[in-house]
Design a protein around this motif. Structure first.
Motif, PDB file in Angstrom:
ATOM      1  N   MET A  87       0.832  -1.201   0.000  1.00  0.00           N
ATOM      2  CA  MET A  87       0.000   0.000   0.000  1.00  0.00           C
ATOM      3  C   MET A  87       0.867   1.252   0.000  1.00  0.00           C
ATOM      4  SD  MET A  87      -3.309  -0.866   2.363  1.00  0.00           S
ATOM      5  CE  MET A  87      -4.072   0.679   1.862  1.00  0.00           C
ATOM      6  N   GLU A  91      -0.878   0.418  -3.821  1.00  0.00           N
ATOM      7  CA  GLU A  91      -1.887  -0.645  -3.940  1.00  0.00           C
ATOM      8  C   GLU A  91      -3.145  -0.261  -3.180  1.00  0.00           C
ATOM      9  OE1 GLU A  91      -1.275  -5.229  -4.097  1.00  0.00           O
ATOM     10  OE2 GLU A  91      -1.456  -4.694  -1.978  1.00  0.00           O
ATOM     11  N   THR A  92      -4.324  -0.562  -3.737  1.00  0.00           N
ATOM     12  CA  THR A  92      -5.584  -0.219  -3.085  1.00  0.00           C
ATOM     13  C   THR A  92      -5.938  -1.247  -2.009  1.00  0.00           C
ATOM     14  OG1 THR A  92      -6.981  -1.503  -4.579  1.00  0.00           O
ATOM     15  CG2 THR A  92      -6.404   0.757  -5.260  1.00  0.00           C
ATOM     16  N   ILE A  93      -6.874  -0.861  -1.149  1.00  0.00           N
ATOM     17  CA  ILE A  93      -7.318  -1.759  -0.083  1.00  0.00           C
ATOM     18  C   ILE A  93      -7.934  -3.025  -0.665  1.00  0.00           C
ATOM     19  CG2 ILE A  93      -8.994  -2.024   1.786  1.00  0.00           C
ATOM     20  CD1 ILE A  93      -8.551   0.958   2.419  1.00  0.00           C
ATOM     21  N   ASP A  95      -7.456  -4.362  -3.599  1.00  0.00           N
ATOM     22  CA  ASP A  95      -6.427  -5.191  -4.226  1.00  0.00           C
ATOM     23  C   ASP A  95      -5.606  -5.933  -3.168  1.00  0.00           C
ATOM     24  OD1 ASP A  95      -7.105  -4.664  -6.835  1.00  0.00           O
ATOM     25  OD2 ASP A  95      -5.722  -2.985  -7.068  1.00  0.00           O
ATOM     26  N   THR A  96      -5.364  -5.278  -2.041  1.00  0.00           N
ATOM     27  CA  THR A  96      -4.674  -5.952  -0.931  1.00  0.00           C
ATOM     28  C   THR A  96      -5.494  -7.142  -0.447  1.00  0.00           C
ATOM     29  OG1 THR A  96      -3.571  -3.920  -0.213  1.00  0.00           O
ATOM     30  CG2 THR A  96      -3.789  -5.676   1.413  1.00  0.00           C
TER      31      THR A  96
END
Length: 364
Positions: A87, A91-93, A95-96
């Motif tokens: 992140m 990286e987005t939440i 996608d995480t």
């Protein structure tokens, strides 16, 4: 273990919990508390499953107790730390969360400083059609279901250690004192305590218990009452220690004798059976809401002297972490005659084992 069928896939809020669900959690937690008292504290219930603790916000008690709860159930655990994750690279939440899904995660325990993140992850898992459960470990100023459930379990097992159940609190007076405005814990506690039939008194200065909060609670409880008959809500606003805000006092009492708001501490404590005090969340305060910590402690801090207003066998709770000498006097916090704070921490493991078991056992 209770034989009641559990149909809830995610645990995101207590707003729609039923009495049966509360009792199932309490009785399941009691079973696991007995397991935790044995020499061998591990059971194979979730063996082969993966529990990912996605904590986008710092935590000690909640994160550690979820981790040990998962390990006691023989699950594999993954621990996420935002500061050392991708992140930081953009990286987005979601996608995480999907990265952890691709690693075989079965249950995601999510904490975030913004309200609604666990719900968003749960919605994405449902959209993808995967059997991944999401458990809300605290989101912004929304809710903290597992904390409210462990508070409930702590109180109920004190009253009846062998058979904790929701109706044990019917008619009990419970005062909740402190930073009501910023507390996600109190929003979950309101749902569970109202469902139990307890009389709930919220006490704080107007800056931490504003008119808008009173209107929000009355609106939410009113919506729930349309769906199920039961006790109703009353809002009470005695003359406050602090001056009234420009908007004036909370609205006139509504027709329900169960939830009361106070801008003074004394009426909330009068004949109370339990007192929950909340941490001043200074990290969430964007305005100067209090004259000083000393004045706050003088007016709203819980001390032995102030507890004399309560029932003789009153007990004190705090979700932690505690600002000693601010929300509660240090000597009272450490006094086992009054304090249930360490019992809350211990209860947290059993309750979180129960929650992981209930949403995870159907996946095996």
């Amino acid at each position: 273990m209770p034989t009641t069928t559990w149909n809830r896939h995610h645990i995101l809020s207590l707003a729609d919990f039923t009495t049966t669900e509360y009792d199932t959690v309490l009785q399941t937690a009691a079973s696991f508390q007995e397991v935790l008292s044995r020499r061998t504290k591990k059971v194979p219930t979730l063996q082969g499953q993966v529990v990912a603790n996605l904590f986008f916000e710092p935590s000690t008690r909640t994160r550690s107790s979820f981790e040990i709860a998962a390990k006691r159930l023989s699950a594999d655990t993954l621990n996420f730390a935002a500061a050392t994750s991708s992140m930081t690279k953009g990286e987005t939440i979601l996608d995480t969360a999907k990265t952890y899904l691709a690693m075989g995660t079965d249950i995601m325990v999510v904490r975030h400083r913004e309200a609604g993140v666990p719900n968003a992850i749960a919605a994405e898992m449902d959209r993808l059609g995967v059997r991944v459960s999401v458990l809300n470990a605290g989101d912004g100023q929304h809710e903290h279901p597992s904390q409210a459930l462990l508070d409930l379990f702590t109180i109920c097992t004190l009253i009846d250690p062998d058979h904790p159940r929701l109706d044990l609190l019917k008619g009990k007076k419970i005062a909740i004192v402190g930073d009501i405005l910023h507390s996600r814990v109190v929003r979950s506690n309101i749902w569970s305590l109202i469902a139990s039939g307890a009389e709930v008194h919220l006490a704080a200065p107007p800056t931490l218990l504003p008119k808008l909060f009173a209107e929000y609670i009355s609106e939410q409880v009113g919506q729930k009452e349309q769906e199920a008959a039961g006790d109703k809500l009353i809002l009470s606003s005695p003359t406050p220690h602090y001056p009234l805000s420009p908007e004036g006092a909370p609205p006139s009492p509504l027709p329900t004798p169960q939830l009361f708001l106070h801008w003074q501490l004394e009426p909330a404590l009068q004949n109370a059976d339990f007192v929950m005090t909340l941490r001043l969340q200074k990290e969430r305060m964007t305005a100067h809401l209090l004259p000083s910590l000393r004045e706050y402690h003088q007016l709203f801090g819980i001390t032995r002297t102030k507890l004399q207003l309560c029932k003789p066998n009153v007990k004190v709770l705090h979700p932690g972490p505690v600002n000693r000498g601010v929300e509660i006097s240090s000597d009272l916090m450490d006094d086992p005659e009054f304090s249930l704070i360490q019992s809350q921490v211990t209860s947290g493991v059993a309750v979180r084992m129960a929650l992981l078991y209930l949403i995870g056992s159907g996946k095996v």
